[in-house]
Design an enzyme around this catalytic site. Structure first.
Site, PDB file in Angstrom:
ATOM      1  N   LYS A  38       0.839  -1.196   0.000  1.00 38.53           N
ATOM      2  CA  LYS A  38       0.000   0.000   0.000  1.00 38.53           C
ATOM      3  C   LYS A  38       0.877   1.250   0.000  1.00 38.53           C
ATOM      4  O   LYS A  38       2.079   1.198   0.278  1.00 38.53           O
ATOM      5  CB  LYS A  38      -0.925  -0.001   1.217  1.00 38.53           C
ATOM      6  CG  LYS A  38      -0.197   0.074   2.559  1.00 38.53           C
ATOM      7  CD  LYS A  38      -1.166   0.029   3.722  1.00 38.53           C
ATOM      8  CE  LYS A  38      -0.416   0.124   5.056  1.00 38.53           C
ATOM      9  NZ  LYS A  38      -1.332   0.143   6.208  1.00 38.53           N
ATOM     10  N   TYR A 270      14.378  30.672   7.125  1.00 40.25           N
ATOM     11  CA  TYR A 270      13.290  31.487   7.654  1.00 40.25           C
ATOM     12  C   TYR A 270      13.356  31.623   9.173  1.00 40.25           C
ATOM     13  O   TYR A 270      13.589  30.652   9.886  1.00 40.25           O
ATOM     14  CB  TYR A 270      11.944  30.868   7.274  1.00 40.25           C
ATOM     15  CG  TYR A 270      11.648  30.884   5.796  1.00 40.25           C
ATOM     16  CD1 TYR A 270      11.623  32.075   5.083  1.00 40.25           C
ATOM     17  CD2 TYR A 270      11.372  29.704   5.117  1.00 40.25           C
ATOM     18  CE1 TYR A 270      11.343  32.093   3.724  1.00 40.25           C
ATOM     19  CE2 TYR A 270      11.085  29.705   3.755  1.00 40.25           C
ATOM     20  CZ  TYR A 270      11.076  30.909   3.074  1.00 40.25           C
ATOM     21  OH  TYR A 270      10.798  30.931   1.729  1.00 40.25           O
TER      22      TYR A 270
END
Length: 392
Positions: A38, A270
């Site tokens: 999956k 940042y």
């Protein structure tokens, strides 16, 4: 100019996938093995890893979503294949026509799959899921008698075949957790009730990777392994991959996009949560949270650059982050290895999991589609397999 250069890549070692499947099979010699692919094989590539798993003896593949199962069929896989996360509306008929085992946890799903089977004129392959204590999908014990009776009636009518009865552990990755014994008891009770109702499933299964590795009494007819197939331990409490003969299959690396000298006191990324302590060299790694690198790893994520472990300096941005090389040198294009098997000194996915307070599953699965998968295979054994596994 090198036209084959890559910004970054996730190198997938298919030989490791095959070796892991063989190691897992040795842990459960009396049971068949389902390789769970999956979420695009936990980020490793479902089709290629599914082929490798088939080549190593996985007689089943497992997916969560129907679309994942259909993609495997479209790629040529013809072996036993199970899909378990369904919502009203199916697509049941497509699954039936493609010979995919579907999971049923309640009467609504049984009614829908039965109607789809009658519409397409062939019986559905159904696996009934019992909720033995996980509390997610699965039929509650109070509703189990009604579900198995209805399933048996549909089977007698020729609308379906009950191919499996199954469940899932909540805490198998916590050795000794009291819920483990309680769930095993509940599962045996569900199996006994199903047998009393006349059901004779091909496979009974509850063991996920941690149960496969530590609970032989939970192996029954089939064991399911997801993260173990890709060489990542299900939890540090159980052990590291080497304890079980497993090898991580994914190596995530990038080419440095920039290397420059900066003075002390220079802000980095940042918010300037990191400032350089003195004159230093900064290297830019062109991977960020848009690629699946956890922003939570800002200031803590480990990276191997210029032969040493470094730590992410400042915030991880959408497309890039910075490492401080101190007095060491590097050049644009040099490799930065975020994680791999660990045997060349690089961090592992588990190291990133510890740095971010999560699990190794999330680290490898979240690596996004902007990062190309490059499949490496020392003997190219599965190149001719074509995804075709034998029927269980």
């Amino acid at each position: 100019m090198n036209e084959t250069a890559m910004r970054a890549r996730a190198a997938i070692d298919l030989a490791a996938v095959r070796s892991n499947v063989r190691a897992l099979r040795r842990r459960a010699p009396g049971a068949e093995l389902m390789a769970v692919v999956k979420s695009d094989g936990y980020g490793h590539g479902a089709v290629r890893c599914g082929r490798a798993a088939r080549a190593a003896g996985a007689s089943w593949l497992g997916t969560a979503l129907p679309e994942e199962a259909f993609a495997l069929r479209a790629a040529g896989d013809t072996g036993r294949l199970m899909c378990w996360l369904w919502t009203p509306g199916g697509p049941w008929r497509t699954a039936i026509e493609q010979d995919i085992d579907v999971s049923v946890s309640g009467l609504w799903a049984l009614r829908e799959v039965t109607a789809a089977a009658r519409a397409c004129g062939r019986p559905a392959r159904v696996q009934l899921k019992a909720d033995t204590g996980l509390g997610r999908n699965g039929c509650q014990p109070a509703d189990w008698p009604e579900l198995i009776a209805a399933a048996r009636a549909a089977e007698v009518a020729g609308a379906l075949t009950v191919t499996g009865v199954w469940s899932h552990f909540a805490c198998a990755d916590e050795p000794g957790h009291p819920s483990i014994a309680l769930q095993l008891t509940a599962f045996r009770q569900a199996l006994a009730a199903a047998a009393a109702a006349g059901l004779r499933p091909e496979v009974r299964h509850i063991a996920n990777t941690p149960a496969l590795l530590t609970l032989p009494e939970a192996h029954f007819d089939l064991v399911r392994s997801g993260i173990g197939v890709y060489g990542v331990s299900p939890s540090p409490e159980i052990g590291i991959p080497e304890d079980f003969g497993l090898r991580p299959a994914m190596t995530l690396e990038a080419s440095l996009a920039s290397v420059k000298r900066v003075p002390g006191g220079h802000g980095v990324s940042y918010g300037h949560h990191y400032t350089t302590p003195g004159d230093t060299t900064l290297a830019l790694v062109p991977l960020g949270y848009a690629d699946g690198i956890p922003r939570h790893a800002s200031g803590s994520g480990p990276v191997l650059v210029a032969g040493k472990w470094r730590t992410v300096a400042g915030r991880i941005a959408m497309d890039q982050f910075v490492v401080d090389l101190g007095g060491d040198g590097a050049r644009p294009g040099d490799p930065a290895v975020l994680f791999g098997p660990g045997d060349r000194g690089e961090p592992t996915a588990e190291d990133w999991a510890r740095a971010t307070g999560t699990i190794g599953y999330e680290i490898v699965t979240r690596i996004g589609t902007r990062v190309p998968r490059v499949f490496l295979d020392s003997d190219e054994h599965d190149e001719g397999v074509g995804g075709q596994g034998g029927r269980a």
